[in-house]
Write an enzyme that holds these catalytic residues in place. Structure first.
Site, PDB file in Angstrom:
ATOM      1  N   LYS A 214      56.946   8.926 -11.119  1.00 18.12           N
ATOM      2  CA  LYS A 214      56.991  10.014 -10.144  1.00 18.12           C
ATOM      3  C   LYS A 214      58.364  10.683 -10.180  1.00 18.12           C
ATOM      4  O   LYS A 214      58.478  11.890 -10.267  1.00 18.12           O
ATOM      5  CB  LYS A 214      56.678   9.426  -8.762  1.00 18.12           C
ATOM      6  N   GLU A 220      63.791   0.869 -15.015  1.00 17.60           N
ATOM      7  CA  GLU A 220      62.934   0.143 -15.957  1.00 17.60           C
ATOM      8  C   GLU A 220      62.179   1.118 -16.853  1.00 17.60           C
ATOM      9  O   GLU A 220      62.129   0.960 -18.082  1.00 17.60           O
ATOM     10  CB  GLU A 220      61.908  -0.723 -15.197  1.00 17.60           C
ATOM     11  N   GLY A 275      53.524   6.101  -4.475  1.00 19.63           N
ATOM     12  CA  GLY A 275      53.323   5.400  -5.740  1.00 19.63           C
ATOM     13  C   GLY A 275      52.125   4.462  -5.700  1.00 19.63           C
ATOM     14  O   GLY A 275      51.266   4.479  -6.592  1.00 19.63           O
ATOM     15  N   ARG A 276      52.041   3.636  -4.665  1.00 14.73           N
ATOM     16  CA  ARG A 276      50.967   2.630  -4.612  1.00 14.73           C
ATOM     17  C   ARG A 276      49.628   3.239  -4.208  1.00 14.73           C
ATOM     18  O   ARG A 276      48.632   2.528  -4.103  1.00 14.73           O
ATOM     19  CB  ARG A 276      51.371   1.490  -3.676  1.00 14.73           C
ATOM     20  N   GLU A 361      53.739  -3.804   0.232  1.00 16.87           N
ATOM     21  CA  GLU A 361      54.762  -2.752   0.272  1.00 16.87           C
ATOM     22  C   GLU A 361      54.467  -1.800   1.434  1.00 16.87           C
ATOM     23  O   GLU A 361      55.366  -1.199   2.007  1.00 16.87           O
ATOM     24  CB  GLU A 361      54.803  -1.986  -1.060  1.00 16.87           C
ATOM     25  N   HIS A 392      39.127 -24.255  -9.136  1.00 14.16           N
ATOM     26  CA  HIS A 392      39.621 -25.457  -9.818  1.00 14.16           C
ATOM     27  C   HIS A 392      41.134 -25.564  -9.737  1.00 14.16           C
ATOM     28  O   HIS A 392      41.746 -26.320 -10.480  1.00 14.16           O
ATOM     29  CB  HIS A 392      39.146 -25.452 -11.270  1.00 14.16           C
ATOM     30  N   LYS A 512      68.013  -2.473  -6.024  1.00  9.91           N
ATOM     31  CA  LYS A 512      68.202  -1.496  -7.108  1.00  9.91           C
ATOM     32  C   LYS A 512      69.654  -1.047  -7.167  1.00  9.91           C
ATOM     33  O   LYS A 512      70.255  -0.973  -8.238  1.00  9.91           O
ATOM     34  CB  LYS A 512      67.347  -0.247  -6.836  1.00  9.91           C
TER      35      LYS A 512
HETATM   36  C1  G6Q Z   1      55.236   2.568  -4.625  1.00  8.78           C
HETATM   37  C2  G6Q Z   1      56.662   2.490  -4.821  1.00  8.78           C
HETATM   38  C3  G6Q Z   1      57.103   1.994  -6.186  1.00  8.78           C
HETATM   39  C4  G6Q Z   1      57.108   3.056  -7.263  1.00  8.78           C
HETATM   40  C5  G6Q Z   1      57.898   2.536  -8.463  1.00  8.78           C
HETATM   41  C6  G6Q Z   1      57.910   3.505  -9.617  1.00  8.78           C
HETATM   42  O1  G6Q Z   1      54.690   2.964  -3.624  1.00  8.78           O
HETATM   43  O2  G6Q Z   1      57.234   3.683  -4.473  1.00  8.78           O
HETATM   44  O3  G6Q Z   1      56.353   0.905  -6.638  1.00  8.78           O
HETATM   45  O4  G6Q Z   1      55.812   3.395  -7.617  1.00  8.78           O
HETATM   46  O5  G6Q Z   1      59.215   2.239  -8.078  1.00  8.78           O
HETATM   47  O6  G6Q Z   1      58.492   4.706  -9.247  1.00  8.78           O
HETATM   48  P1  G6Q Z   1      58.418   5.955 -10.192  1.00  8.78           P
HETATM   49  O7  G6Q Z   1      56.998   6.340 -10.347  1.00  8.78           O
HETATM   50  O8  G6Q Z   1      59.240   7.022  -9.533  1.00  8.78           O
HETATM   51  O9  G6Q Z   1      59.020   5.534 -11.516  1.00  8.78           O
END
Ligand code: G6Q
Length: 548
Positions: A214, A220, A275-276, A361, A392, A512
Site C-alpha cells: 500500500k 521487508e 491492509g488486513r 490487529e 492429534h 519498526k
Molecule cells: C494491516 C497492516 C499491515 C500492512 C503491512 C504492509 O492492516 O496495516 O499488516 O498491511 O505492514 O504494509 P504495506 O502494504 O504498506 O507494505
C-alpha cells in the site's frame, strides 16, 4: 468528522445490558451444556441461523435464550446499528487515522453509490477490477510475454502483513480453481531464506513479480523487491526487462515509478482500504491470476452478499452480529483468552493465520475511541489448524485442559476432491468433536466401560466446552468471500461493543522505528554505538562479534 464517529459514549460497563449480563452470568456459569440440552431438546434447531448458504449452529454455547436477548440488547445499546450505517456511508470511523473504512465498497456491484468526501468511489473500484481482469487474462493466456519472449509461468507476490496474508490464504483456499500450469509463490519475510527458497528452482525469464505494498515503503517488501530486481536482471541483463517482469499494487505511484515499474502496470487502491481488509482489492491480483477474473468476481459477490446480510438483517438472525456477541460473552464474562478456528477443509489451512491478523490487529487495543484505558478485556487470541490434524496434537488441551477455549468448526457438505470414504470420515470427526466438547464423558460413563477406579479421573471429559459449527455446501470462491466477510463484520461488531478503533494498528510502529535505528548500529565489532538498555546493548555487541 462525523458525529457518529466521535460521539461521546456511555462507558461499556455502565450500559444497562452489560450490568444485566453480569448478573445473568452468575446464574448461568454453573449450568452444564448437558443440562441445557436435556431440559430443552429443541435448542439444537432453535439456536441456529442461516444466511447465504451458511448454516451456523450456536446451540453448543453456554447460553440460554435470555443470554442471547441480553447480548442483542447490548448491541442495540452500543449503537451497533448506527455504527454499521456510518461504516457503509463512508464516514471516517477509523478515528485515530481519520479515515473511512470501506472494504465493502471493494465488492459493491456497479451502480451502487458509496461516497467518500462527496465522491462516489464505486466506479474507481470497477475501473481497477477491469484493468486487473485484462492483465490477468493476458498473463494466463500467454499473451503477456516475458522480456525474452517466453511465457510467464511463475508469479511471485512480494508483500507482508495485509499485503501477503490474504493473497496466500486465498491462493491456498482456492487452489482447486487455479491455473495448474502456473506456479504461485509468496515472499514476505525479510529473512533472505524466504526469497531464496521461493526462487531457487525458477527461471527469471518466466517469472513475474507483483510488488504489493500500500505504502511502497515497507522495509521487508522493499528489501525483497530490490533482491527480486537483482535476481531478474542478473539473467535478463537489461533494465527494460523490469517493465515485463514487475507490476505493482500500491497507493503510492511516485515510489512505484522510482523503483522502475511502469505505472501503466500499477494497480491502485485507496486509503479507505485497511491492509488486513484488502484481499479483495488489487492486493488480490495474485488471486485473480491464479483463479481467473470470473472466479475472482464470484468471490467478490460472496463478500457482497454477506455485506448486505450484515447491513440489513435483524441482529437476532445476523450471523456476524451473533458471532461477535458470542466472542464478547466469552472474552468479558467467562474470561476466555483465546478462540480456536478449526476448518475441516485442507484448502483452508492458512485461514487461521489470516484470521489472526484480521482479528488481533483489529481488536488488540487497550484504549477506547476517545483514548481512555478500557477496564475490560478486548480482542481474544485467535489460533487454529485444519482438522483432523489438530485432533492429534492440541485438542487434548481443549478437551481436558484447565482453560475455556471456544471453538469455531467449519465444514463443507461436498468434497472438492471426493476420494472413497475420506469426506464422510472428515465430517464425522467435526461433528464428533463438537459433541465431545459439549457433553464430555462422566465418571459414571467411564466406570461403566470397566475402567479401574484409579484411571477414571484421567479418562473423564468434563464437557461444557463451547463451540460454533459452520456448515456450508462447498468451498467455492463465493463461499470463501462469504466466510471472510463474516469474520470481518464479526470483528467490527466486537470493536463497536468494546468502543475501540478496529481499523488502526499503531502497535506495529514502535518495533519498526527501533529496528531502523538498530540496523545502522550492527556494522563493526566494538561496543554498540546506540543508547539502549543493557540487555539490548549486550545482544547487539554479541551479534556484531559472532557475525564476523
Ligand atoms: C494491516 C497492516 C499491515 C500492512 C503491512 C504492509 O492492516 O496495516 O499488516 O498491511 O505492514 O504494509 P504495506 O502494504 O504498506 O507494505
Amino acid at each position: 468528522m462525523s458525529a457518529t464517529a466521535t460521539a461521546v459514549q456511555t462507558p461499556l460497563t455502565s450500559l444497562p445490558a452489560w450490568k444485566a449480563l453480569q448478573a445473568h452470568y452468575e446464574k448461568i456459569r454453573s449450568q452444564h451444556l448437558r443440562g441445557l440440552f436435556q431440559s430443552d431438546p429443541a435448542r439444537g434447531t432453535r439456536l441456529t441461523a442461516e444466511a447465504e448458504g451458511i448454516y451456523l449452529d450456536y446451540s453448543k454455547h453456554r447460553i440460554t435464550d435470555e443470554t442471547v436477548r441480553l447480548l442483542l440488547e447490548l448491541a442495540e445499546q452500543s449503537g451497533l446499528r448506527e455504527r454499521i450505517e456510518a461504516m457503509f456511508a463512508g464516514e471516517k470511523i477509523n478515528v485515530s487515522e481519520k479515515r473511512a473504512v470501506l472494504h465493502a465498497a471493494l465488492r459493491a456491484p456497479k451502480g451502487v453509490v458509496i461516497k467518500v468526501d462527496g465522491e462516489n468511489v464505486v466506479p474507481g473500484v470497477h475501473e481497477v477490477l477491469d484493468r486487473m481482469s485484462d492483465f490477468s487474462n493476458r498473463v494466463r493466456s500467454g499473451a503477456w510475454k516475458g522480456f525474452t519472449g517466453k511465457r510467464i509461468r511463475n508469479v511471485i507476490n512480494i508483500g507482508i502483513g495485509g499485503s501477503d496474508l490474504g493473497p496466500v490464504m486465498a491462493y491456498e483456499a482456492l487452489r482447486h480453481y487455479s491455473q495448474r500450469d502456473m506456479t504461485f509463490r509468496f515472499v514476505s519475510n525479510v529473512d533472505g531464506t524466504d526469497f531464496a527458497e521461493a526462487t531457487h528452482d525458477l527461471d527469471p525469464e518466466e517469472t513475474l513479480f507483483i510488488i504489493s505494498s500500500k505504502t511502497f515503503t515497507t522495509l521487508e517488501t522493499m528489501t525483497n523487491a530490490q533482491t527480486a530486481r537483482d535476481w531478474s536482471l542478473k539473467k535478463l541483463k537489461d533494465d527494460k526487462a523490469v517493465a515485463k517482469h514487475f507490476v505493482a499494487v500500491s497507493t503510492n505511484a511516485k515510489e512505484v515509478a522510482k523503483f522502475g515499474i511502469d505505472t501503466a502496470n500499477m494497480f491502485g487502491f485507496w486509503d479507505w482500504v485497511g491492509g488486513r481488509y484488502s484481499m479483495d482489492s488489487a492486493i488480490g491480483l495474485s488471486t485473480m491470476l491464479a483463479i481467473g477474473p470470473e472466479n475472482f468476481r464470484a468471490m467478490l459477490a460472496g463478500f457482497h452478499a454477506i455485506d448486505e446480510h450484515f447491513r440489513t438483517t435483524a441482529f437476532a438472525k445476523n450471523l456476524p452480529v451473533l458471532m461477535g456477541l458470542l466472542s464478547v460473552w466469552y472474552t468479558d464474562f467467562f474470561g476466555a483468552e483465546t478462540v480456536a478456528v478449526l476448518p475441516y477443509e485442507q484448502y483452508l489451512k492458512r485461514f487461521p493465520a489470516y484470521l489472526q491478523q484480521l482479528t488481533m490487529e483489529s481488536n488488540g487495543k487497550h484504549v477506547t475511541l476517545s483514548g481512555d484505558r478500557v477496564n475490560y478485556a478486548t480482542g481474544p487470541i485467535f489460533w487454529g489448524e485444519p482438522g483432523t490434524n489438530g485432533q492429534h496434537s492440541f485438542y487434548q488441551l481443549i478437551h481436558q485442559g484447565t482453560r475455556l477455549i471456544p471453538c469455531d468448526f467449519i465444514g463443507f457438505a461436498k468434497a472438492l476432491n471426493p476420494l472413497g470414504e475420506h469426506h464422510d470420515l472428515l465430517m464425522a470427526n467435526v461433528f464428533a468433536q463438537g459433541e465431545a466438547l459439549a457433553f464430555g464423558k462422566t465418571p459414571e460413563e467411564v466406570k461403566a466401560e470397566g475402567t479401574p477406579d484409579w484411571l477414571v479421573p484421567h479418562r473423564v471429559f468434563e464437557g461444557d466446552r463451547p463451540s460454533s459449527t459452520f456448515l456450508l455446501e462447498e468451498l467455492t470462491p463465493a463461499a470463501l468471500g462469504k466466510l471472510v466477510a463474516l469474520y470481518e463484520h464479526s470483528v467490527f461488531t466486537q470493536g463497536v461493543i468494546w468502543q475501540i478503533d478496529s481499523f488502526d494498528q499503531w502497535g506495529v510502529e514502535l518495533g519498526k522505528v527501533l529496528a531502523k535505528k538498530i540496523v545502522g548500529e550492527l556494522e563493526g565489532s566494538g561496543p554498540a554505538k546506540g543508547s539502549h538498555d543493557s540487555s539490548t546493548t549486550t545482544l547487539i555487541e554479541r551479534y556484531r562479534k559472532q557475525r564476523k
